[in-house]
Design an enzyme around this catalytic site. Structure first.
Site, short mmCIF file in Angstrom:
data_model
loop_
_atom_site.label_atom_id
_atom_site.label_comp_id
_atom_site.label_asym_id
_atom_site.label_seq_id
_atom_site.Cartn_x
_atom_site.Cartn_y
_atom_site.Cartn_z
CG ASP A 66 55.03 54.12 65.09
OD1 ASP A 66 54.44 54.78 64.17
OD2 ASP A 66 54.85 54.40 66.20
CB SER A 98 51.28 55.67 63.71
OG SER A 98 52.17 55.83 64.87
NE ARG A 127 53.22 60.40 60.49
CZ ARG A 127 52.29 59.96 61.35
NH1 ARG A 127 52.64 58.72 61.95
NH2 ARG A 127 51.19 60.33 61.72
CG HIS A 146 46.31 54.49 71.69
ND1 HIS A 146 47.60 54.40 72.16
CD2 HIS A 146 46.40 55.65 70.68
CE1 HIS A 146 48.37 55.36 71.50
NE2 HIS A 146 47.61 55.97 70.61
N1 URA Z 1 49.76 58.83 67.95
C1 URA Z 1 50.54 58.01 67.47
O1 URA Z 1 50.97 57.06 67.90
N2 URA Z 1 50.96 58.14 66.06
C2 URA Z 1 50.35 59.04 65.36
O2 URA Z 1 50.68 59.18 64.20
C3 URA Z 1 49.77 60.02 66.06
C4 URA Z 1 49.22 60.06 67.18
#
Ligand code: URA
Length: 428
Positions: free
Chosen positions: A161, A183, A168, A82
């Site tokens: 999320d 997250s 957010r 990721h």
């Molecule tokens: N990528 C995500 O999946 N979540 C975040 O809060 C920031 C970047």
């Protein structure tokens, strides 16, 4: 328990319990805690921070809000990667074929682009026929058959999320280490991989503006992973400038193909070999030198490229387009941006380039927006290059001619020039 009490505690910087954190997350998902209370809570977290224990509780509460994928039948072989978000980041398209060709299991859920950053799913969909919406059975059977499958996020994967991230985005509460760590890690844990490699970015194009912040975020995500019995390794990389030369969906697929065919060396290949070797070390137990050697061999032998074709074909995509990238449709308008100055390229601001590419049609400003698969920016230069006035800096690709002037303006704003080379290149 009341949401206002929990917000009050966090406002005063008091450490919350697991029950309090679950209460507010579950309440929000169920619609019992309204947006304004969740927003106040998120702002309090941004301002007062969270301990590592609180961040782990928050991750768990989000993880438990939806479905999870069970990859336990693959033992230690499953690996995920990721990136914390970048511009021109096509690394999944390169790394996933390399490691799955060597025996790792890559069962990956990726996202779409939003704002100035791109998403792997949009990139893959620029290949004719590529299907990112496999059923659970199709997903698992493809992984068993060829060791790789990449799909979009399923409807019920970490719904907390999805909801919190949208809030957010609208309340200036994205750049909190605890909120970002929970997250990302809730999604990685739900994806089921035993081994997780994280590319934590800092700089102009990233959420973390400094290396120290990125290191702190990395440490937090490692500790969450360990608490959930996953192996996590992190790379800390600079994202001041876009990664590679291509920004935009089909343009990035073509660049990924060039790397996998061994036609392109340099920063993208180096980063991909680094990411791949970390995944191989964790899942196959190889040492670093051997993992780097095997990742490079997989590219040079053409096996990683064959694996990419196999993967694309398995998901219904036209693998001929990878063999012959001229088969990708070209944007109807391709405009050359000429340099207005002479000098060394000092900076290419990744965020502004991401926005310019978005403006050309490659990205979305709202989730519902359609994107132009062939739009984007193809650079002819990199940071530290010397350019003369009038030379071509990049080409802008779009289906809408009217957008070119605005995107060109943003493009120029992203660039800065210097009369002398940058420090790093002086020493090179
Ligand atoms: N990528 C995500 O999946 N979540 C975040 O809060 C920031 C970047």
């Amino acid at each position: 328990m009341r949401a206002t009490h929990i917000i009050e505690l966090k406002k005063r910087g008091i450490e919350l319990t697991e029950q309090q954190i679950s209460f507010i997350v579950n309440g929000y998902v169920k619609g019992e805690v309204p947006d304004y209370q969740m927003s106040a809570f998120l702002m309090a977290v941004c301002l007062k921070g969270m301990s590592s224990a609180e961040t782990a509780f928050l991750t768990n509460a989000m993880l438990l809000s939806g479905d999870t994928v069970d990859l336990s039948s693959f033992g230690a072989l499953s690996a995920d990667k990721h990136s914390t978000g970048g511009v021109g980041d096509k690394t999944t398209l390169i790394v996933a074929p390399i490691v799955s060709s060597l025996g790792c299991i890559v069962a990956k859920m990726s996202g779409r682009g939003l704002g100035h950053t791109g998403g792997t799913i949009d990139k893959l969909e620029s290949i004719d026929g590529f299907c990112t919406d496999l059923s659970h059975e199709e997903f698992l059977s493809q992984i068993k058959r060829i060791g790789i499958a990449v799909i979009g996020q399923t409807g019920n994967l970490v719904p907390a999320d999805k909801m919190i991230y949208a809030l957010r985005d609208a309340t200036a509460t994205v750049d909190s280490i605890s909120l970002i760590a929970s997250s990302i890690m809730s999604k990685k844990l739900a994806g089921g991989a035993k081994n997780i490699v994280l590319d934590v970015k800092y700089g102009a194009g990233a959420f973390m503006k400094t290396k120290t912040q990125a290191e702190k975020l990395a440490k937090e995500m490692i500790s969450i992973g360990e608490a959930f019995n996953r192996n996590v390794s992190t790379l800390i990389t600079n994202a001041d400038a876009p990664l590679g030369y291509a920004v935009g969906n089909s343009l990035e697929v073509i660049e990924a193909v060039q790397v996998l065919k061994g036609e392109m060396r340099g920063e993208i290949r180096d980063l991909c070999v680094d990411l791949a070797s970390n995944m191989l070390m964790l899942s196959l137990g190889w040492d670093e030198e051997y993992a780097v050697q095997r990742a490079n061999e997989e590219i040079d032998s053409g096996r990683a490229f064959s694996q990419m074709k196999k993967w694309v074909a398995a998901q219904g995509g036209n693998e001929e387009m990878l063999e012959n990238t001229d088969l990708f449709i070209k944007a109807p308008y391709i405009y050359e941006v000429k340099s207005e100055k002479e000098g060394y390229i000092e900076q290419i601001n990744a965020e502004k380039i991401g926005l310019a590419s978005c403006m050309l049609g490659a990205g979305r400003t709202k989730k519902e927006d359609n994107i132009d698969m062939f739009a984007g920016i193809l650079f002819k230069i990199k940071v530290s290059d010397y350019v003369k006035e009038g030379c071509t800096l990049a080409t802008l690709h779009t289906s809408n001619k009217a957008l070119i002037k605005h995107a060109e303006k943003l493009f120029y704003e992203a660039l800065s020039f210097s009369p002398s080379p940058a420090e790093s290149s002086k020493n090179a």
